[in-house]
Write a protein that holds these residues in place. Sequence first.
Motif, PDB file in Angstrom:
ATOM      1  N   GLY A  67      -7.238  43.616   6.220  1.00 35.76           N
ATOM      2  CA  GLY A  67      -7.137  44.389   4.937  1.00 35.76           C
ATOM      3  C   GLY A  67      -8.285  44.940   4.220  1.00 35.76           C
ATOM      4  N   ILE A  68      -9.162  43.730   4.060  1.00 33.05           N
ATOM      5  CA  ILE A  68     -10.366  43.799   3.373  1.00 33.05           C
ATOM      6  C   ILE A  68     -11.359  44.560   4.172  1.00 33.05           C
ATOM      7  N   ALA A  69     -11.284  44.640   5.536  1.00 34.32           N
ATOM      8  CA  ALA A  69     -12.137  45.438   6.306  1.00 34.32           C
ATOM      9  C   ALA A  69     -11.922  46.881   6.052  1.00 34.32           C
ATOM     10  N   LEU A  70     -10.609  46.921   6.209  1.00 36.94           N
ATOM     11  CA  LEU A  70      -9.854  48.525   6.211  1.00 36.94           C
ATOM     12  C   LEU A  70     -10.024  49.249   5.005  1.00 36.94           C
ATOM     13  N   LEU A  71      -9.881  48.515   3.704  1.00 34.90           N
ATOM     14  CA  LEU A  71     -10.072  49.134   2.507  1.00 34.90           C
ATOM     15  C   LEU A  71     -11.681  49.278   2.087  1.00 34.90           C
ATOM     16  N   HIS A  72     -12.431  48.220   2.839  1.00 34.55           N
ATOM     17  CA  HIS A  72     -13.591  48.478   2.385  1.00 34.55           C
ATOM     18  C   HIS A  72     -14.350  49.675   3.175  1.00 34.55           C
ATOM     19  N   ALA A  73     -13.881  49.694   4.415  1.00 41.73           N
ATOM     20  CA  ALA A  73     -14.267  50.959   5.205  1.00 41.73           C
ATOM     21  C   ALA A  73     -13.857  52.190   4.753  1.00 41.73           C
ATOM     22  N   GLU A  74     -12.669  52.216   3.929  1.00 38.48           N
ATOM     23  CA  GLU A  74     -12.028  53.456   3.359  1.00 38.48           C
ATOM     24  C   GLU A  74     -13.063  53.885   2.044  1.00 38.48           C
ATOM     25  N   ARG A  75     -13.256  52.750   1.191  1.00 40.96           N
ATOM     26  CA  ARG A  75     -13.929  52.905   0.105  1.00 40.96           C
ATOM     27  C   ARG A  75     -15.248  51.774   0.038  1.00 40.96           C
ATOM     28  N   PRO A  76     -16.230  51.989   0.753  1.00 43.47           N
ATOM     29  CA  PRO A  76     -17.251  50.937   0.609  1.00 43.47           C
ATOM     30  C   PRO A  76     -18.029  50.886  -0.852  1.00 43.47           C
ATOM     31  N   ASP A  77     -17.914  51.772  -1.636  1.00 42.22           N
ATOM     32  CA  ASP A  77     -18.437  51.667  -3.050  1.00 42.22           C
ATOM     33  C   ASP A  77     -17.446  51.339  -4.119  1.00 42.22           C
ATOM     34  N   VAL A  78     -16.249  50.739  -3.680  1.00 47.49           N
ATOM     35  CA  VAL A  78     -15.300  50.106  -4.543  1.00 47.49           C
ATOM     36  C   VAL A  78     -15.326  48.487  -4.495  1.00 47.49           C
ATOM     37  N   PRO A  79     -15.457  47.916  -5.498  1.00 52.05           N
ATOM     38  CA  PRO A  79     -15.239  46.455  -5.293  1.00 52.05           C
ATOM     39  C   PRO A  79     -13.745  46.086  -5.063  1.00 52.05           C
ATOM     40  N   ILE A  80     -13.731  45.057  -4.203  1.00 51.03           N
ATOM     41  CA  ILE A  80     -12.309  44.459  -3.918  1.00 51.03           C
ATOM     42  C   ILE A  80     -12.272  43.042  -4.135  1.00 51.03           C
ATOM     43  N   LEU A  81     -11.320  42.915  -4.919  1.00 55.18           N
ATOM     44  CA  LEU A  81     -10.978  41.450  -5.530  1.00 55.18           C
ATOM     45  C   LEU A  81      -9.649  41.016  -4.966  1.00 55.18           C
ATOM     46  N   VAL A  82      -9.822  39.914  -4.071  1.00 53.69           N
ATOM     47  CA  VAL A  82      -8.838  39.353  -3.202  1.00 53.69           C
ATOM     48  C   VAL A  82      -8.009  38.197  -4.005  1.00 53.69           C
ATOM     49  N   VAL A  83      -6.743  38.392  -4.627  1.00 48.88           N
ATOM     50  CA  VAL A  83      -5.910  37.546  -5.115  1.00 48.88           C
ATOM     51  C   VAL A  83      -4.764  37.197  -4.080  1.00 48.88           C
ATOM     52  N   SER A  84      -4.898  36.056  -3.508  1.00 50.05           N
ATOM     53  CA  SER A  84      -3.967  35.850  -2.609  1.00 50.05           C
ATOM     54  C   SER A  84      -3.589  34.361  -2.289  1.00 50.05           C
ATOM     55  N   SER A  85      -2.510  34.065  -1.642  1.00 51.52           N
ATOM     56  CA  SER A  85      -2.153  32.548  -1.368  1.00 51.52           C
ATOM     57  C   SER A  85      -2.634  32.175  -0.059  1.00 51.52           C
ATOM     58  N   ALA A  86      -3.647  32.810   0.584  1.00 56.14           N
ATOM     59  CA  ALA A  86      -4.010  32.103   1.696  1.00 56.14           C
ATOM     60  C   ALA A  86      -4.773  31.049   1.524  1.00 56.14           C
ATOM     61  N   GLU A  87      -4.481  29.884   2.501  1.00 54.77           N
ATOM     62  CA  GLU A  87      -5.219  28.868   2.336  1.00 54.77           C
ATOM     63  C   GLU A  87      -6.433  28.419   3.469  1.00 54.77           C
ATOM     64  N   GLY A  88      -7.149  27.534   3.185  1.00 58.52           N
ATOM     65  CA  GLY A  88      -8.187  27.267   3.949  1.00 58.52           C
ATOM     66  C   GLY A  88      -9.573  27.256   3.349  1.00 58.52           C
ATOM     67  N   ALA A  89     -10.384  26.322   3.598  1.00 57.08           N
ATOM     68  CA  ALA A  89     -11.606  26.201   3.167  1.00 57.08           C
ATOM     69  C   ALA A  89     -12.685  27.396   3.044  1.00 57.08           C
ATOM     70  N   SER A  90     -12.514  28.000   4.165  1.00 61.10           N
ATOM     71  CA  SER A  90     -13.462  29.091   4.524  1.00 61.10           C
ATOM     72  C   SER A  90     -12.879  30.426   4.111  1.00 61.10           C
ATOM     73  N   VAL A  91     -11.554  30.567   3.683  1.00 67.48           N
ATOM     74  CA  VAL A  91     -11.077  31.865   3.242  1.00 67.48           C
ATOM     75  C   VAL A  91     -11.831  32.646   2.208  1.00 67.48           C
ATOM     76  N   ALA A  92     -12.291  32.095   1.151  1.00 68.58           N
ATOM     77  CA  ALA A  92     -13.012  32.680  -0.041  1.00 68.58           C
ATOM     78  C   ALA A  92     -14.193  33.420   0.760  1.00 68.58           C
ATOM     79  N   GLU A  93     -14.902  32.610   1.326  1.00 67.49           N
ATOM     80  CA  GLU A  93     -16.217  33.052   2.251  1.00 67.49           C
ATOM     81  C   GLU A  93     -15.968  34.229   3.054  1.00 67.49           C
ATOM     82  N   GLU A  94     -15.010  33.772   4.030  1.00 67.39           N
ATOM     83  CA  GLU A  94     -14.728  34.904   4.640  1.00 67.39           C
ATOM     84  C   GLU A  94     -14.210  36.273   4.275  1.00 67.39           C
ATOM     85  N   ALA A  95     -13.489  36.203   3.281  1.00 65.65           N
ATOM     86  CA  ALA A  95     -13.093  37.358   2.429  1.00 65.65           C
ATOM     87  C   ALA A  95     -14.302  38.044   1.906  1.00 65.65           C
ATOM     88  N   ARG A  96     -15.249  37.425   1.189  1.00 66.66           N
ATOM     89  CA  ARG A  96     -16.534  37.910   0.857  1.00 66.66           C
ATOM     90  C   ARG A  96     -17.225  38.564   2.075  1.00 66.66           C
TER      91      ARG A  96
END
Length: 207
Positions: A67-96
């Motif tokens: 989802g991040i990759a697709l929306l970033h590709a659609e609008r690379p100039d627009v910031p994406i803020l993820v608000v999610s229940s996804a868990e895991g120590a690396s999720v935040a780093e991967e999202a960025r």
Amino acid sequence: MSETILIADDHPLFRQALMLAVANVAPGARVVEAGTLTAAARAASDAADLKLIMLDLKMPGAIGYSGIALLHAERPDVPILVVSSAEGASVAEEARAFGAVGFLRKDVDLARIEDAIRVALGGQAAAVPSTEPVEQVRREVAGLTPTQLKVLLEVLAGKLNKQIAFDLGMSEATVKAHMTAIMRKLDVQNRTQAALIARSLGLDLRG
């Protein structure tokens, strides 16, 4: 023209909570809602004055960080803020790494969400440490076009070119052309290697 903020989440009640946070931070903003990744991509493409995308990772149509990759590709100039229940120590780093400017869990209080919205609208993003060569591959995946990402996700689902062509409304020749471009960008020799790279980066993590 007032600024537009896209809220992409499949839970209507949580979308309302995010709309309240947006109203407190940017009361003049126009809010567009989307309950699926397809609808979010369409809204992101159509909104000329889009200033921020708020995205849940676990949406219908999304696979892992796609989802991040697709929306970033659609609008690379627009910031994406993820608000999610996804868990895991690396999720935040991967999202960025895939293009998000920030990551918040859904159980944080409204004040923290508002603060994150202010930071994102201010054009600020947390620094992400580079881990080459993995970081380079992430950038290459994030650099695919929206259509190329859709084709790659279909490949991850195990579909043949004919099925992909039908699902995406294009000819088999066009699918092959996109696959050629994908393999060139990812520096691989075949679709299996391309799928392995995408899988290794979490694009097919389900949950």
